[in-house]
Enzyme design. Sequence first.
Site, PDB file in Angstrom:
ATOM      1  N   PHE A 179    -100.748  41.147 -19.115  1.00  0.00           N
ATOM      2  CA  PHE A 179     -99.434  41.508 -19.640  1.00  0.00           C
ATOM      3  C   PHE A 179     -99.098  40.661 -20.876  1.00  0.00           C
ATOM      4  O   PHE A 179     -99.193  39.435 -20.836  1.00  0.00           O
ATOM      5  CB  PHE A 179     -98.380  41.317 -18.555  1.00  0.00           C
ATOM      6  N   ASP A 211     -99.333  35.456 -11.481  1.00  0.00           N
ATOM      7  CA  ASP A 211     -98.146  36.213 -11.839  1.00  0.00           C
ATOM      8  C   ASP A 211     -98.030  37.382 -10.860  1.00  0.00           C
ATOM      9  O   ASP A 211     -98.879  38.280 -10.848  1.00  0.00           O
ATOM     10  CB  ASP A 211     -98.248  36.718 -13.287  1.00  0.00           C
ATOM     11  N   TYR A 245     -86.520  41.963 -10.741  1.00  0.00           N
ATOM     12  CA  TYR A 245     -85.955  43.307 -10.959  1.00  0.00           C
ATOM     13  C   TYR A 245     -86.936  44.438 -10.715  1.00  0.00           C
ATOM     14  O   TYR A 245     -86.580  45.591 -10.864  1.00  0.00           O
ATOM     15  CB  TYR A 245     -85.383  43.413 -12.382  1.00  0.00           C
ATOM     16  N   LYS A 246     -88.177  44.119 -10.365  1.00  0.00           N
ATOM     17  CA  LYS A 246     -89.154  45.193 -10.122  1.00  0.00           C
ATOM     18  C   LYS A 246     -89.088  45.609  -8.649  1.00  0.00           C
ATOM     19  O   LYS A 246     -88.071  46.123  -8.201  1.00  0.00           O
ATOM     20  CB  LYS A 246     -90.541  44.738 -10.585  1.00  0.00           C
ATOM     21  N   ARG A 272     -97.691  55.945 -15.969  1.00  0.00           N
ATOM     22  CA  ARG A 272     -97.638  55.018 -14.851  1.00  0.00           C
ATOM     23  C   ARG A 272     -96.584  55.485 -13.851  1.00  0.00           C
ATOM     24  O   ARG A 272     -95.471  55.852 -14.237  1.00  0.00           O
ATOM     25  CB  ARG A 272     -97.261  53.654 -15.420  1.00  0.00           C
TER      26      ARG A 272
HETATM   27  C1  LIG Z   1     -92.680  42.687 -15.988  1.00  0.00           C
HETATM   28  C2  LIG Z   1     -93.582  41.534 -16.262  1.00  0.00           C
HETATM   29  C3  LIG Z   1     -93.098  40.389 -16.872  1.00  0.00           C
HETATM   30  C4  LIG Z   1     -91.662  40.353 -17.368  1.00  0.00           C
HETATM   31  O1  LIG Z   1     -91.286  39.134 -17.854  1.00  0.00           O
HETATM   32  P1  LIG Z   1     -89.748  38.896 -18.233  1.00  0.00           P
HETATM   33  O2  LIG Z   1     -89.705  37.498 -18.660  1.00  0.00           O
HETATM   34  O3  LIG Z   1     -88.945  39.213 -17.016  1.00  0.00           O
HETATM   35  O4  LIG Z   1     -89.384  39.852 -19.305  1.00  0.00           O
HETATM   36  C5  LIG Z   1     -93.956  39.312 -17.035  1.00  0.00           C
HETATM   37  N1  LIG Z   1     -95.239  39.379 -16.615  1.00  0.00           N
HETATM   38  C6  LIG Z   1     -95.735  40.490 -16.026  1.00  0.00           C
HETATM   39  C7  LIG Z   1     -97.145  40.513 -15.577  1.00  0.00           C
HETATM   40  C8  LIG Z   1     -94.931  41.599 -15.848  1.00  0.00           C
HETATM   41  O5  LIG Z   1     -95.411  42.697 -15.284  1.00  0.00           O
END
Ligand SMILES: *Cc1c(COP(=O)(O)O)cnc(C)c1O
Length: 410
Positions: free
Chosen positions: A126, A195, A220-221, A369
């Site tokens: 990511f 992560d 939030y996911k 997705r």
């Molecule tokens: C969604 C996601 C993030 C989001 O990071 P934010 O700091 O909340 O914007 C980070 N890493 C991964 C792997 C994600 O899927």
Amino acid sequence: MILDREAARRLDEADPLAPCRASFLIPEGITYLDGNSLGPLTAAAARRIARVVDEEWGRGLIRSWSESGWIDLPRAVGAKIGRLIGARPEEVVVADSTSINLWKLLAAALALAGGRRVVLAAEDDFPTDLYMMEGLARLLGDRCALRRTADPVSALDSEVAVLALTHVHYKSGELRDLTAVTAAAHAAGALVLWDLAHSAGAVPIDLDAAGADFAVGCGYKFLNGGPGAPAFLFVAGRHLGAAESFLPGWMGHADPFAFERSYRPAPGIARFRCGTPPVLSLAALDAALDVLLAAPWADLREKAMALGDLFLDLVEARLRGHGFSPACPRDAARRGSQVSLHHPAGHAIVRALACRGVLGDFRAPDVLRFGLAPLYLRFVDVWDAVEGLRQVMDDRAWDRPEHRRRGVVT
Ligand SMILES: *Cc1c(COP(=O)(O)O)cnc(C)c1O
């Protein structure tokens, strides 16, 4: 093989998780397949936010930091998340965003690594994770080197300080073996930072049993905390004494309201807090977690795998010749709670599908997705999503000018 909607409906009737859907406020006419990006609103979170606004903020005012326990929420909510990720209450705290937590823990891990300086990462991970690693490496100069490769686990060697990886890949949905990878890193003398953005709340996780060192993840996911909900971080108990925060805000101080001139770290995980917590979001996350914690976890994973298998079976059977190919593992055991498909017109297809009330998302360059959160999704939702895709392809609804424009958010 299920080839009609009625058969999918019968699966829903037999589903032990079916009653959980009532806890979510999913709008009528919407098939919601984006809970891996923004979890839907729960009735519990809506009630809780109203109460916090009206009573705790409205009437309690500043007193609510103590009287309503606002100040303790980061630890209390962290403890709840700990139950979903196999961590003890003292190992998890809610704070900041995933990006910032990644930076804090990467810095902490490097400082513990006894002179090793390589941060090892997957080259297609990511972007925010990679950007944060690049930023830290730039700041540290000679003391940090970023190594990005296609197969980081086989690139472990005696120079690696930290292996930093996502547990479920955001695009392919591929699920890494957290226990085996952690063991491989430790065998090479490296620390591991996981992560869990796309796995917490979706896949059973046992960080303590795996011996993981550090982890971060999103509120939030799949945890359904609401847009911009704060993230969490995990530090294994054995590192809590020595691990340092290099973003030492006052909320991570041993005694914030003593207003001392110099920083003294709070004992344990609280030192990884930085500034004042976002109370409204934290309260929503707290309430949403209760819904998740009350669910039978064995059924959850089993159903998520079955939803994914059904989705991919239906795509194979009903979308043949339309140019889709799987972008995720076919084997459910190697997949998180999502499926993804390649298609050269992916972006326009996702937009045309949204016009029919089926909400998924798109990840450049060509991935559609679909998140499969088993608490509120039904087998008929999967049926309807693939049927929607079939219609969009059959009548070429995607091939209209209004679906070609790319918004800021995809
Ligand atoms: C969604 C996601 C993030 C989001 O990071 P934010 O700091 O909340 O914007 C980070 N890493 C991964 C792997 C994600 O899927």
